[in-house]
Design a protein around this motif. Structure first.
Motif, PDB file in Angstrom:
ATOM      1  N   SER A  45      48.309  28.951  46.985  1.00  0.00           N
ATOM      2  CA  SER A  45      49.633  29.085  47.607  1.00  0.00           C
ATOM      3  C   SER A  45      50.265  30.463  47.413  1.00  0.00           C
ATOM      4  CB  SER A  45      50.576  28.015  47.039  1.00  0.00           C
ATOM      5  OG  SER A  45      50.600  28.124  45.636  1.00  0.00           O
ATOM      6  N   ARG A  46      49.606  31.344  46.641  1.00  0.00           N
ATOM      7  CA  ARG A  46      50.214  32.667  46.389  1.00  0.00           C
ATOM      8  C   ARG A  46      49.193  33.792  46.555  1.00  0.00           C
ATOM      9  NH1 ARG A  46      52.076  29.887  41.045  1.00  0.00           N
ATOM     10  NH2 ARG A  46      50.320  28.662  41.811  1.00  0.00           N
ATOM     11  N   ALA A  47      49.705  35.017  46.710  1.00  0.00           N
ATOM     12  CA  ALA A  47      48.818  36.151  47.031  1.00  0.00           C
ATOM     13  C   ALA A  47      48.051  36.636  45.800  1.00  0.00           C
ATOM     14  CB  ALA A  47      49.640  37.299  47.602  1.00  0.00           C
ATOM     15  N   VAL A  48      46.775  36.921  46.016  1.00  0.00           N
ATOM     16  CA  VAL A  48      45.908  37.518  44.990  1.00  0.00           C
ATOM     17  C   VAL A  48      45.141  38.655  45.665  1.00  0.00           C
ATOM     18  CG1 VAL A  48      43.923  37.134  43.461  1.00  0.00           C
ATOM     19  CG2 VAL A  48      45.646  35.338  43.717  1.00  0.00           C
ATOM     20  N   TYR A  49      44.913  39.735  44.927  1.00  0.00           N
ATOM     21  CA  TYR A  49      44.198  40.891  45.488  1.00  0.00           C
ATOM     22  C   TYR A  49      42.944  41.199  44.682  1.00  0.00           C
ATOM     23  CZ  TYR A  49      48.234  41.724  48.415  1.00  0.00           C
ATOM     24  OH  TYR A  49      49.227  41.583  49.353  1.00  0.00           O
ATOM     25  N   GLY A  50      42.026  41.885  45.352  1.00  0.00           N
ATOM     26  CA  GLY A  50      40.866  42.438  44.668  1.00  0.00           C
ATOM     27  C   GLY A  50      40.921  43.951  44.821  1.00  0.00           C
TER      28      GLY A  50
ATOM     29  N   ALA B 108      51.020  48.326  42.970  1.00  0.00           N
ATOM     30  CA  ALA B 108      51.208  48.406  44.428  1.00  0.00           C
ATOM     31  C   ALA B 108      51.497  47.038  45.041  1.00  0.00           C
ATOM     32  CB  ALA B 108      49.962  49.014  45.073  1.00  0.00           C
ATOM     33  N   THR B 109      51.051  45.966  44.393  1.00  0.00           N
ATOM     34  CA  THR B 109      51.146  44.640  45.025  1.00  0.00           C
ATOM     35  C   THR B 109      52.076  43.668  44.300  1.00  0.00           C
ATOM     36  OG1 THR B 109      49.273  43.834  43.702  1.00  0.00           O
ATOM     37  CG2 THR B 109      48.756  44.781  45.871  1.00  0.00           C
TER      38      THR B 109
ATOM     39  N   VAL C 221      45.536  48.506  37.111  1.00  0.00           N
ATOM     40  CA  VAL C 221      46.985  48.617  36.892  1.00  0.00           C
ATOM     41  C   VAL C 221      47.662  49.169  38.151  1.00  0.00           C
ATOM     42  CG1 VAL C 221      48.758  49.885  35.591  1.00  0.00           C
ATOM     43  CG2 VAL C 221      46.845  48.823  34.374  1.00  0.00           C
ATOM     44  N   ARG C 222      47.040  50.181  38.758  1.00  0.00           N
ATOM     45  CA  ARG C 222      47.633  50.778  39.970  1.00  0.00           C
ATOM     46  C   ARG C 222      47.715  49.749  41.096  1.00  0.00           C
ATOM     47  NH1 ARG C 222      44.672  56.692  40.150  1.00  0.00           N
ATOM     48  NH2 ARG C 222      45.727  57.555  38.337  1.00  0.00           N
ATOM     49  N   ALA C 223      46.653  48.941  41.228  1.00  0.00           N
ATOM     50  CA  ALA C 223      46.643  47.924  42.283  1.00  0.00           C
ATOM     51  C   ALA C 223      47.736  46.887  42.028  1.00  0.00           C
ATOM     52  CB  ALA C 223      45.277  47.251  42.359  1.00  0.00           C
TER      53      ALA C 223
END
Ligand code: G1P
Length: 303
Positions: free
Chosen positions: A249-254, A155-156, A150-152
């Motif tokens: 085409s879009r941002a994804v984080y780990g 933040a993104t 959830v925090r990540a």
């Protein structure tokens, strides 16, 4: 501004084939780790992370999950009358999770594949980001894994995958992220996932470990995949494919999760999880440690 994450999905319709015959009649989600079933660890983790609406997606033969969480005032009263206050409190507390997490159950329907339960549940959620946790992983962490996700997300404002460092030899068991950028605090920008690669082909040393923040854009990809499935009726609908289509085409984080991780999805991992949970319990740990030290040295074998 990222939206608050209030909802979560636990896909629990799978057969548990890797644990047969243990899972012939008992849902794999109901196997114990420590003194409670594995899915209770997942539900507690979500509630501790601020989630107030949990949908558990089930199939036939999974009624025990619902029985476990359903409050049972008659049993509580009987235990109290018999002076068994500790047991009464324990039973009451589990029933209370049902209210705190507003547990609802949904029958899985649609094509095979782990994207289907997510889409089944997401249909009821409108345009909100949601957490998805497979109920095979148990985390012992200061900050619950779900909360780290959830925090990540906060933040993104982008989809986030839970990651753990992995031995490359284990790559054929997991989705392995393609890492574009290593940011602070274990946050990684990723461009996709390679599902179950060989150790040589693994694009990084991280495993996706069954925890995701899914945004409406990913749900749209799942919907498209499902519509295609109904046109051609081949293949399965996978969350990984939807994430990859989105990440094109879009941002994804780990987010690399801080904590100890126990997979319960195969026999050795499951036994390890049980053993670790028992060792960590002050009531059983010291005895088991002594027992383990004596094994193979003439001390009595455990039965
Ligand atoms: C699924 C995902 C995979 C992930 C794994 C974690 O695979 O597809 O990316 O690494 O869960 O448990 P499954 O274990 O269902 O084959």
């Amino acid at each position: 501004m990222p939206q608050t994450i209030r909802r979560a999905v636990i896909p629990a319709a799978g057969l548990g084939s890797r644990l047969l015959p243990l899972t012939k009649a008992t849902p794999k989600e109901m196997l114990p780790v420590g003194d409670r079933p594995v899915i209770e660890h997942t539900v507690r983790e979500l509630i501790a992370s601020g989630i107030t609406d949990i949908t558990i997606v089930v199939s036939g033969g999974k009624g025990l999950i619902q029985d476990h969480f359903r409050p049972n005032p008659a049993l509580v009263a009987q235990l109290r009358e018999a002076g068994k206050t500790g047991y009464a409190d324990a039973v009451e507390e589990v029933g209370e999770l049902s209210r705190a997490g507003h547990l609802t159950y949904l029958d899985q329907h649609g094509p095979y594949g782990n994207g289907t339960p997510v889409l089944n549940a997401a249909r009821n959620f409108g345009d909100e980001p949601i957490l998805v946790l497979w109920p095979d992983d148990v985390f012992v962490a200061e900050v619950p894994r779900a909360q780290q996700l959830v925090r990540a997300y906060e933040a993104t404002n982008c989809p986030v995958l839970a990651l753990m460092p992995m031995d490359r030899a284990d790559a054929p068991r997991y989705g392995v992220p393609v890492v574009k950028e290593d940011l602070d605090g274990g946050l990684l920008r990723i461009t996709g996932l390679v599902e179950k690669p060989t150790p040589e082909e693994a694009p990084s040393d991280y495993a996706a470990i069954g925890g995701y923040v899914i945004t409406p854009g990913i749900v749209d990809e799942l919907r498209e995949q499902t519509n295609r499935w109904y046109e051609h009726r081949t293949g399965e609908v996978y969350l990984t494919d939807a994430i990859n289509a989105y990440a094109g085409s879009r941002a994804v984080y780990g987010q690399v999760i801080q904590g100890s991780w126990y997979d319960t999805g195969n026999p050795l991992a499951y036994l390890t999880a049980q053993f670790a949970a028992a060792l960590a319990d002050p009531a059983y740990g010291p005895h088991l440690r002594r027992l383990a030290q004596g094994l193979g040295t003439g001390a009595p074998e455990p039965v």
